[in-house]
Design an enzyme around this catalytic site. Structure first.
Site, PDB file in Angstrom:
ATOM      1  N   ARG A 161      -3.689   1.037  11.011  1.00 16.87           N
ATOM      2  CA  ARG A 161      -4.511   0.607  12.145  1.00 16.87           C
ATOM      3  C   ARG A 161      -4.458   1.706  13.208  1.00 16.87           C
ATOM      4  O   ARG A 161      -3.395   2.292  13.459  1.00 16.87           O
ATOM      5  CB  ARG A 161      -3.981  -0.694  12.759  1.00 16.87           C
ATOM      6  CG  ARG A 161      -4.290  -1.961  11.968  1.00 16.87           C
ATOM      7  CD  ARG A 161      -5.772  -2.339  11.983  1.00 16.87           C
ATOM      8  NE  ARG A 161      -6.069  -3.546  11.256  1.00 16.87           N
ATOM      9  CZ  ARG A 161      -6.388  -3.615   9.950  1.00 16.87           C
ATOM     10  NH1 ARG A 161      -6.455  -2.514   9.228  1.00 16.87           N
ATOM     11  NH2 ARG A 161      -6.657  -4.770   9.387  1.00 16.87           N
TER      12      ARG A 161
ATOM     13  N   THR B 146      -3.770   5.164   7.606  1.00 17.56           N
ATOM     14  CA  THR B 146      -4.782   4.266   7.030  1.00 17.56           C
ATOM     15  C   THR B 146      -4.443   2.821   7.384  1.00 17.56           C
ATOM     16  O   THR B 146      -4.967   1.898   6.765  1.00 17.56           O
ATOM     17  CB  THR B 146      -4.855   4.404   5.486  1.00 17.56           C
ATOM     18  OG1 THR B 146      -3.556   4.149   4.953  1.00 17.56           O
ATOM     19  CG2 THR B 146      -5.345   5.755   5.045  1.00 17.56           C
TER      20      THR B 146
ATOM     21  N   ILE C  46       0.841  -1.206   0.000  1.00 16.37           N
ATOM     22  CA  ILE C  46       0.000   0.000   0.000  1.00 16.37           C
ATOM     23  C   ILE C  46       0.872   1.250   0.000  1.00 16.37           C
ATOM     24  O   ILE C  46       0.594   2.219  -0.717  1.00 16.37           O
ATOM     25  CB  ILE C  46      -0.973  -0.013   1.206  1.00 16.37           C
ATOM     26  CG1 ILE C  46      -1.906  -1.236   1.109  1.00 16.37           C
ATOM     27  CG2 ILE C  46      -1.793   1.280   1.260  1.00 16.37           C
ATOM     28  CD1 ILE C  46      -2.749  -1.498   2.344  1.00 16.37           C
TER      29      ILE C  46
ATOM     30  N   GLU D  71     -12.718   1.621  17.161  1.00 22.29           N
ATOM     31  CA  GLU D  71     -13.624   1.798  16.035  1.00 22.29           C
ATOM     32  C   GLU D  71     -14.947   1.172  16.424  1.00 22.29           C
ATOM     33  O   GLU D  71     -14.933   0.063  16.972  1.00 22.29           O
ATOM     34  CB  GLU D  71     -13.067   1.124  14.774  1.00 22.29           C
ATOM     35  CG  GLU D  71     -11.868   1.868  14.218  1.00 22.29           C
ATOM     36  CD  GLU D  71     -11.269   1.230  12.968  1.00 22.29           C
ATOM     37  OE1 GLU D  71     -11.857   0.258  12.448  1.00 22.29           O
ATOM     38  OE2 GLU D  71     -10.215   1.702  12.516  1.00 22.29           O
TER      39      GLU D  71
ATOM     40  N   ARG E 150      11.889  -2.038   8.321  1.00 24.32           N
ATOM     41  CA  ARG E 150      12.983  -2.799   8.944  1.00 24.32           C
ATOM     42  C   ARG E 150      13.991  -3.208   7.875  1.00 24.32           C
ATOM     43  O   ARG E 150      15.193  -3.219   8.114  1.00 24.32           O
ATOM     44  CB  ARG E 150      12.427  -4.022   9.672  1.00 24.32           C
ATOM     45  CG  ARG E 150      11.611  -3.633  10.897  1.00 24.32           C
ATOM     46  CD  ARG E 150      10.775  -4.770  11.377  1.00 24.32           C
ATOM     47  NE  ARG E 150       9.929  -5.286  10.292  1.00 24.32           N
ATOM     48  CZ  ARG E 150       9.129  -6.332  10.402  1.00 24.32           C
ATOM     49  NH1 ARG E 150       9.051  -6.957  11.537  1.00 24.32           N
ATOM     50  NH2 ARG E 150       8.401  -6.738   9.380  1.00 24.32           N
TER      51      ARG E 150
ATOM     52  N   HIS F  48     -12.954   3.802   8.283  1.00 29.24           N
ATOM     53  CA  HIS F  48     -12.261   2.576   7.861  1.00 29.24           C
ATOM     54  C   HIS F  48     -12.830   2.056   6.535  1.00 29.24           C
ATOM     55  O   HIS F  48     -13.360   0.943   6.465  1.00 29.24           O
ATOM     56  CB  HIS F  48     -12.357   1.500   8.954  1.00 29.24           C
ATOM     57  CG  HIS F  48     -11.281   0.461   8.843  1.00 29.24           C
ATOM     58  ND1 HIS F  48     -10.718  -0.174   9.918  1.00 29.24           N
ATOM     59  CD2 HIS F  48     -10.655  -0.076   7.745  1.00 29.24           C
ATOM     60  CE1 HIS F  48      -9.808  -1.042   9.530  1.00 29.24           C
ATOM     61  NE2 HIS F  48      -9.753  -0.995   8.196  1.00 29.24           N
ATOM     62  N   ILE F  49     -12.668   2.883   5.499  1.00 31.24           N
ATOM     63  CA  ILE F  49     -13.215   2.504   4.190  1.00 31.24           C
ATOM     64  C   ILE F  49     -12.112   2.364   3.145  1.00 31.24           C
ATOM     65  O   ILE F  49     -12.375   2.470   1.940  1.00 31.24           O
ATOM     66  CB  ILE F  49     -14.285   3.512   3.694  1.00 31.24           C
ATOM     67  CG1 ILE F  49     -13.784   4.952   3.794  1.00 31.24           C
ATOM     68  CG2 ILE F  49     -15.577   3.347   4.450  1.00 31.24           C
ATOM     69  CD1 ILE F  49     -13.687   5.660   2.510  1.00 31.24           C
ATOM     70  N   GLY F  50     -10.869   2.148   3.603  1.00 36.90           N
ATOM     71  CA  GLY F  50      -9.738   2.083   2.673  1.00 36.90           C
ATOM     72  C   GLY F  50      -9.981   1.187   1.467  1.00 36.90           C
ATOM     73  O   GLY F  50      -9.737   1.573   0.324  1.00 36.90           O
TER      74      GLY F  50
HETATM   75  N1  LIG Z   1      -7.631   1.237   5.997  1.00 31.46           N
HETATM   76  C1  LIG Z   1      -7.898   0.088   5.414  1.00 31.46           C
HETATM   77  O1  LIG Z   1      -9.028  -0.183   5.016  1.00 31.46           O
HETATM   78  C2  LIG Z   1      -6.803  -0.888   5.190  1.00 31.46           C
HETATM   79  C3  LIG Z   1      -5.746  -0.987   6.063  1.00 31.46           C
HETATM   80  N2  LIG Z   1      -4.739  -1.880   5.836  1.00 31.46           N
HETATM   81  C4  LIG Z   1      -3.594  -1.922   6.754  1.00 31.46           C
HETATM   82  O2  LIG Z   1      -2.422  -1.663   5.990  1.00 31.46           O
HETATM   83  C5  LIG Z   1      -1.392  -2.529   6.443  1.00 31.46           C
HETATM   84  C6  LIG Z   1      -0.329  -2.687   5.367  1.00 31.46           C
HETATM   85  O3  LIG Z   1      -0.802  -3.444   4.278  1.00 31.46           O
HETATM   86  P1  LIG Z   1       0.176  -3.858   3.060  1.00 31.46           P
HETATM   87  O4  LIG Z   1       0.839  -2.661   2.503  1.00 31.46           O
HETATM   88  O5  LIG Z   1      -0.606  -4.726   2.174  1.00 31.46           O
HETATM   89  O6  LIG Z   1       1.263  -4.719   3.860  1.00 31.46           O
HETATM   90  P2  LIG Z   1       2.776  -5.005   3.453  1.00 31.46           P
HETATM   91  O7  LIG Z   1       3.184  -6.174   4.289  1.00 31.46           O
HETATM   92  O8  LIG Z   1       2.940  -5.073   1.991  1.00 31.46           O
HETATM   93  O9  LIG Z   1       3.538  -3.700   3.971  1.00 31.46           O
HETATM   94  C7  LIG Z   1       3.782  -3.442   5.320  1.00 31.46           C
HETATM   95  C8  LIG Z   1       5.152  -2.804   5.418  1.00 31.46           C
HETATM   96  O10 LIG Z   1       5.388  -2.458   6.788  1.00 31.46           O
HETATM   97  C9  LIG Z   1       6.789  -2.668   7.048  1.00 31.46           C
HETATM   98  N3  LIG Z   1       6.941  -2.897   8.492  1.00 31.46           N
HETATM   99  C10 LIG Z   1       6.543  -3.969   9.203  1.00 31.46           C
HETATM  100  N4  LIG Z   1       6.897  -3.808  10.498  1.00 31.46           N
HETATM  101  C11 LIG Z   1       7.511  -2.620  10.580  1.00 31.46           C
HETATM  102  C12 LIG Z   1       8.103  -1.899  11.643  1.00 31.46           C
HETATM  103  N5  LIG Z   1       8.148  -2.398  12.892  1.00 31.46           N
HETATM  104  N6  LIG Z   1       8.635  -0.692  11.380  1.00 31.46           N
HETATM  105  C13 LIG Z   1       8.618  -0.189  10.130  1.00 31.46           C
HETATM  106  N7  LIG Z   1       8.080  -0.835   9.063  1.00 31.46           N
HETATM  107  C14 LIG Z   1       7.532  -2.029   9.310  1.00 31.46           C
HETATM  108  C15 LIG Z   1       7.175  -3.878   6.205  1.00 31.46           C
HETATM  109  O11 LIG Z   1       8.533  -3.818   5.805  1.00 31.46           O
HETATM  110  P3  LIG Z   1       9.677  -4.507   6.677  1.00 31.46           P
HETATM  111  O12 LIG Z   1       9.259  -5.933   6.863  1.00 31.46           O
HETATM  112  O13 LIG Z   1      10.910  -4.340   5.848  1.00 31.46           O
HETATM  113  O14 LIG Z   1       9.764  -3.748   7.946  1.00 31.46           O
HETATM  114  C16 LIG Z   1       6.286  -3.712   4.987  1.00 31.46           C
HETATM  115  O15 LIG Z   1       6.983  -3.088   3.943  1.00 31.46           O
HETATM  116  C17 LIG Z   1      -2.139  -3.814   6.815  1.00 31.46           C
HETATM  117  O16 LIG Z   1      -1.426  -4.587   7.739  1.00 31.46           O
HETATM  118  C18 LIG Z   1      -3.428  -3.280   7.405  1.00 31.46           C
HETATM  119  O17 LIG Z   1      -3.300  -3.108   8.798  1.00 31.46           O
HETATM  120  C19 LIG Z   1      -4.775  -2.706   4.760  1.00 31.46           C
HETATM  121  C20 LIG Z   1      -5.811  -2.650   3.874  1.00 31.46           C
HETATM  122  C21 LIG Z   1      -6.915  -1.758   4.015  1.00 31.46           C
HETATM  123  O1  LIG Z   2      -8.308  -2.967   7.100  1.00 28.05           O
HETATM  124  C1  LIG Z   2      -8.430  -3.699   6.181  1.00 28.05           C
HETATM  125  C2  LIG Z   2      -7.521  -4.725   5.815  1.00 28.05           C
HETATM  126  O2  LIG Z   2      -7.697  -5.299   4.722  1.00 28.05           O
HETATM  127  O3  LIG Z   2      -6.610  -5.024   6.594  1.00 28.05           O
END
Ligand SMILES: NC(=O)C1=CN([C@@H]2O[C@H](COP(=O)(O)OP(=O)(O)OC[C@H]3O[C@@H](n4cnc5c(N)ncnc54)[C@H](OP(=O)(O)O)[C@@H]3O)[C@@H](O)[C@H]2O)C=CC1
Ligand SMILES: O=CC(=O)O
Length: 325
Positions: free
Chosen positions: A237, A235, A156, A266, A177, A285-287
């Site tokens: 958590r 967006t 994302i 929420e 990381r 929470h409508i991402g």
């Molecule tokens: N608002 C909404 O409706 C939605 C919300 N989300 C939220 O978005 C989050 C991300 O989704 P997505 O992009 O698909 O997930 P990804 O796993 O692709 O990306 C998450 C990134 O976070 C990094 N990360 C993990 N831990 C840490 C840390 N401690 N410090 C810094 N960076 C960190 C990871 O890299 P690295 O491992 O190198 O640290 C990774 O690049 C989901 O977990 C969800 O909670 C998702 C969909 C919809």
């Molecule tokens: O918050 C939504 C998700 O897909 O995670």
């Protein structure tokens, strides 16, 4: 085989489950089914498709011993005790990738809305406060050429960077990381320490999962290192930021504005002070909430159920199916 769905999902997913000959039941009330009642119902089911904020903890998993899979219609799995699922041999699936663009759109929308006080202006018109064109009132911030700091540049975050670079030629820095070489190549993104990101960013956008490491990461200390002209977007958590500290940072001018698609708890209470701040935009929470994206998520979640019950590897596994044929 019987599948329980914790909230209605798009027809595309339901059809796949029906076509696979599965016996499905859906919770259709307009409130979330109480946890103990859900656990009781699940005694009769082989799979649960979780579409909503169900807490899948050790107690839940230990109580539902017929379950072969918990199929999440979400990418985030912070609501699941994955260690317990692994130990109990229950597969866990999620829906990554298909929702990245829609969620990044929500982050981009919030960034713009906060920077131009758009949600506040909309409310002012409804209140009858559109009186005259005032050259010194309602001023926002411009984004062109500014620095975007992404905490958690994964799928994302990548889409958010793409939008911000494409629209505003923003400079991208990030804190992960590990290295994200694809983003470094595509956007010249530069990996920096968390403190450097806070100090240098004009917009900080959070896209990391909620984990013990990231819980409360944005607290008083973190906000105090951000620029007074900066905007905080979350967006990911709600648990990644401390709400009281965010309110204090906005009230004191420590940071300029905020955009939130996620809150803790929420739903957010209607009298939350954030909702009355001009430079704050909040969405419920409508991402991932677009027709195309929710269809695609429902299809993956349904496929994961079908694959697990057929003793095959999941399309997207958080905890792999140990009952493989
Ligand atoms: N608002 C909404 O409706 C939605 C919300 N989300 C939220 O978005 C989050 C991300 O989704 P997505 O992009 O698909 O997930 P990804 O796993 O692709 O990306 C998450 C990134 O976070 C990094 N990360 C993990 N831990 C840490 C840390 N401690 N410090 C810094 N960076 C960190 C990871 O890299 P690295 O491992 O190198 O640290 C990774 O690049 C989901 O977990 C969800 O909670 C998702 C969909 C919809
Ligand atoms: O918050 C939504 C998700 O897909 O995670």
């Amino acid at each position: 085989m019987k599948v329980y769905i914790t909230r209605n999902i798009p027809e595309a997913g339901l059809k796949l489950l029906k076509d696979a000959g599965l016996d499905i039941a859906v919770w259709t009330e307009n409130y979330h089914q109480p946890e103990e009642e859900l656990i009781k119902v699940l005694q009769q089911y082989d799979a649960v498709l979780v579409s909503g904020p169900v807490k899948v903890d050790r107690h839940f998993l230990e109580s539902c011993r017929h379950l072969k899979i918990v199929s999440l219609m979400s990418v985030g799995y912070d609501n699941v005790d994955t260690e317990a699922a692994r130990a109990l041999g229950i597969a866990v699936g999620n829906t990554p990738g298909v929702l990245s663009g829609a969620t990044a759109d929500a982050a981009f929308l919030l960034m713009l809305a906060a920077s131009r006080k758009a949600f506040h202006m909309h409310k002012e018109i409804i209140r009858g406060n559109w009186n005259f064109w005032d050259p010194t009132a309602n001023l926002g911030l411009e984004l062109g050429g500014r620095t975007l700091g992404i905490v958690g540049l994964g799928k994302i975050g990548f889409e958010m960077a793409k939008r911000c670079v494409g629209a505003y030629d923003m400079k991208v820095i990030y804190h992960n990381r590990g290295k994200n070489e694809e983003a470094e190549k595509a956007f010249g993104a530069v990996r920096v320490s968390f403190d450097e990101l806070l100090e240098q960013s004009d917009v900080v956008s959070v896209h990391t999962a909620l984990t013990p490491e990231t819980k409360g990461l944005f607290n008083k200390n973190a906000f105090s290192k951000m620029k007074p002209s900066s905007i905080f977007i979350n967006t990911a958590r709600g648990g990644v930021h401390n709400e009281a500290d965010l309110i204090a940072a906005l009230e004191s001018g420590t940071i300029w504005g905020a955009g939130l698609d996620v809150t803790n708890p929420e739903p957010m209470a209607a009298d939350n002070p954030l909702l009355n701040m001009p430079n704050v935009a909040v969405l419920p929470h409508i991402g991932s909430a677009t027709v195309d994206t929710r269809n695609a998520m429902a299809v993956i979640a349904a496929k994961n159920v079908i694959l697990a019950l057929g003793k095959r590897p999941l399309e997207h596994a958080v905890v792999e199916n140990i009952h493989l044929a």
